[in-house]
Design a protein around this motif. Structure first.
Motif, PDB file in Angstrom:
ATOM      1  N   ASN A   1       0.862  -1.171   0.000  1.00  8.82           N
ATOM      2  CA  ASN A   1       0.000   0.000   0.000  1.00  8.82           C
ATOM      3  C   ASN A   1       0.912   1.239   0.000  1.00  8.82           C
ATOM      4  O   ASN A   1       1.711   1.422   0.921  1.00  8.82           O
TER       5      ASN A   1
ATOM      6  N   SER B   1       0.336   4.271   0.556  1.00  7.49           N
ATOM      7  CA  SER B   1       0.072   5.266   1.605  1.00  7.49           C
ATOM      8  C   SER B   1       0.523   4.774   2.960  1.00  7.49           C
ATOM      9  O   SER B   1       1.026   5.539   3.781  1.00  7.49           O
ATOM     10  N   THR B   2       0.320   3.463   3.216  1.00  9.15           N
ATOM     11  CA  THR B   2       0.557   2.959   4.570  1.00  9.15           C
ATOM     12  C   THR B   2       1.801   2.066   4.669  1.00  9.15           C
ATOM     13  O   THR B   2       2.175   1.648   5.759  1.00  9.15           O
TER      14      THR B   2
ATOM     15  N   HIS C   1       0.712  -4.287   3.847  1.00 13.08           N
ATOM     16  CA  HIS C   1       0.038  -5.139   2.867  1.00 13.08           C
ATOM     17  C   HIS C   1      -1.463  -5.176   3.073  1.00 13.08           C
ATOM     18  O   HIS C   1      -2.111  -6.167   2.801  1.00 13.08           O
ATOM     19  N   ARG C   2      -2.039  -4.056   3.577  1.00 10.97           N
ATOM     20  CA  ARG C   2      -3.496  -3.977   3.694  1.00 10.97           C
ATOM     21  C   ARG C   2      -3.992  -3.050   2.587  1.00 10.97           C
ATOM     22  O   ARG C   2      -3.483  -1.938   2.412  1.00 10.97           O
ATOM     23  N   PHE C   3      -4.987  -3.546   1.832  1.00 14.92           N
ATOM     24  CA  PHE C   3      -5.413  -2.819   0.630  1.00 14.92           C
ATOM     25  C   PHE C   3      -6.904  -2.503   0.667  1.00 14.92           C
ATOM     26  O   PHE C   3      -7.730  -3.355   0.311  1.00 14.92           O
TER      27      PHE C   3
ATOM     28  N   HIS D   1      -6.657   5.966   0.820  1.00 12.84           N
ATOM     29  CA  HIS D   1      -5.460   5.143   1.041  1.00 12.84           C
ATOM     30  C   HIS D   1      -5.404   3.930   0.122  1.00 12.84           C
ATOM     31  O   HIS D   1      -4.664   2.993   0.388  1.00 12.84           O
ATOM     32  N   SER D   2      -6.184   3.951  -0.963  1.00 14.15           N
ATOM     33  CA  SER D   2      -6.128   2.776  -1.840  1.00 14.15           C
ATOM     34  C   SER D   2      -5.222   3.091  -3.029  1.00 14.15           C
ATOM     35  O   SER D   2      -5.671   3.335  -4.136  1.00 14.15           O
TER      36      SER D   2
ATOM     37  N   LEU E   1      -1.540   1.801  -4.841  1.00 13.82           N
ATOM     38  CA  LEU E   1      -0.641   0.646  -4.889  1.00 13.82           C
ATOM     39  C   LEU E   1       0.789   1.041  -5.226  1.00 13.82           C
ATOM     40  O   LEU E   1       1.019   1.953  -6.031  1.00 13.82           O
TER      41      LEU E   1
ATOM     42  N   ASN F   1       3.710   3.113  -9.102  1.00 11.08           N
ATOM     43  CA  ASN F   1       2.620   3.513  -8.205  1.00 11.08           C
ATOM     44  C   ASN F   1       1.370   3.751  -9.029  1.00 11.08           C
ATOM     45  O   ASN F   1       1.415   4.414 -10.069  1.00 11.08           O
TER      46      ASN F   1
END
Ligand SMILES: C[S@@+](CC[C@H](N)C(=O)[O-])C[C@H]1O[C@@H](n2cnc3c(N)ncnc32)[C@H](O)[C@@H]1O
Length: 343
Positions: free
Chosen positions: A245, A247-248, A251-253, A259-260, A262, A307
């Motif tokens: 991810n 933004s973060t 590996h949470r999408f 925040h979506s 890649l 990205n």
């Protein structure tokens, strides 16, 4: 600045349109059969010429289609006549639409919805979406295009008033109208040039756009959800090593929202690869990379970082993603889409 004469011409057309609406008359000429045609401002032959210009398949059997801003319903009934399973949406209940639908024994479903409230969770997704003559009536055109993209599976036709005649520009430009400056109507807010329409459509999530036609004041684009140059077989030299991810940095999408975004780490892309020749596909939908280049962290200098935003309209759960460049297709890489924000 546009000339006073032009402004006056455009205003005059708007006044005529408003008078027509107030007299409760028809905008679309619709062939009701038995020799009856609704007395539209646009003649039946004009409507048919406009329809032909959309280059829709002659046979729409088995295709689902959403007509946003259907008004009297010419495009709803015409696509239904060509075999499509049609859903029509407008922000009010246009009585002409129901009159014509009854005479034609139409099976089209109607939803009274503001375009901003068109969500996949609410009305599903459609092979083809018509979004014609609505964009310049909206205060939030980019949000509306995101909604259009979210419910489009194959392609959307985006048609609008344009300002290219008054502002020749290769750059994306939109004009804002605080009052009735466009056509003497108070419900016209923004008018783009064609370049701006195309860039907004891509920014809203469409993979690519083609110009269908442009006249002095109108243009129509065909905006596709899929790339058209996907190689058939995987090239072992192009490998997605990881996806995080952007933004973060984990590996949470989330499938949508701020925040979506890649970050795809790829081995085997040439240093010359750029965002315009590098393709990203997630869950079958194409999306434009925002960045293709060296990773920020020098320890990964053998990799290229891509990205890209998450394409709108994906289902939750596992989706496969892949990239390609110059005829070389990468491996499939699985990610898990979750609802909401990771925080
Ligand atoms: C100029 S007419 C276009 C009709 C038809 N699509 C065509 O191209 O001939 C614009 C239509 O969009 C509808 N509309 C305007 N704002 C809308 C909104 N926010 N959500 C849904 N429909 C809207 C209007 O009610 C009207 O029926």
């Amino acid at each position: 600045m546009k000339s006073r004469e032009l402004r006056e011409q455009v205003r005059q057309i708007g006044i005529e349109q408003t008078q027509m609406l107030l007299s409760g008359s028809w905008w679309h000429s619709i062939d009701l059969g038995n020799g009856q045609v609704t007395p539209g401002v646009h003649s039946l032959s004009e409507m048919q010429t406009l329809y032909q210009a959309l280059e829709l398949p002659e046979d729409l059997t088995g295709r689902s289609l959403l007509d946003i801003g259907c008004w009297d319903g010419f495009y709803t009934f015409e696509t239904e006549r060509h075999g499509a399973r049609v859903t029509a949406v407008d922000c009010w209940r246009p009585s002409n639409f129901f009159t014509a639908g009854q005479v034609l024994n139409s099976k089209a479903e109607f939803h009274e919805l503001n375009v901003y409230d068109i969500r996949k969770a609410k009305i599903g997704a459609f092979d083809i979406v018509l979004f014609m003559g609505v964009l310049y009536h909206l205060r939030h055109p980019l949000l509306a295009l995101e909604r259009v993209c979210e419910v489009t599976r194959d392609f959307a036709i985006i048609e609008s008033h344009i300002i290219d005649k008054m502002r020749e520009a290769d750059e994306p430009v939109m004009e804002f109208y605080e009052f009735d400056e466009l056509g003497g109507q108070y419900d016209n807010w923004w008018a783009p040039n064609v370049e701006c329409m195309a860039q907004m459509a891509r920014s809203a999530g469409f993979a690519r756009v083609e110009l269908l036609y442009r006249t002095e004041t109108r243009a129509a684009l065909k905006a596709y959800r899929k790339w058209n140059d996907k190689p058939e077989s995987v090239h072992p030299g192009l490998v997605i090593r990881d996806v995080i991810n952007a933004s973060t940095y984990d590996h949470r999408f989330p499938r949508s929202g701020p925040h979506s975004f890649l970050s795809i780490w790829v081995e085997g892309l040439p240093k010359t690869a750029r965002r315009w020749d590098t393709r990203v596909e997630v869950g079958g939908f194409g999306i434009h990379p925002a960045y293709v280049g060296p990773p920020g962290d020098p320890q990964y200098s053998n990799l290229t970082q891509i990205n890209a935003p998450m394409p709108p309209g994906l289902n939750l759960g596992q989706v496969l993603m892949r990239v390609w460049h110059d005829g070389k297709l990468s491996n499939d890489f699985a990610i898990e889409l979750i609802e909401g924000s990771p925080w």
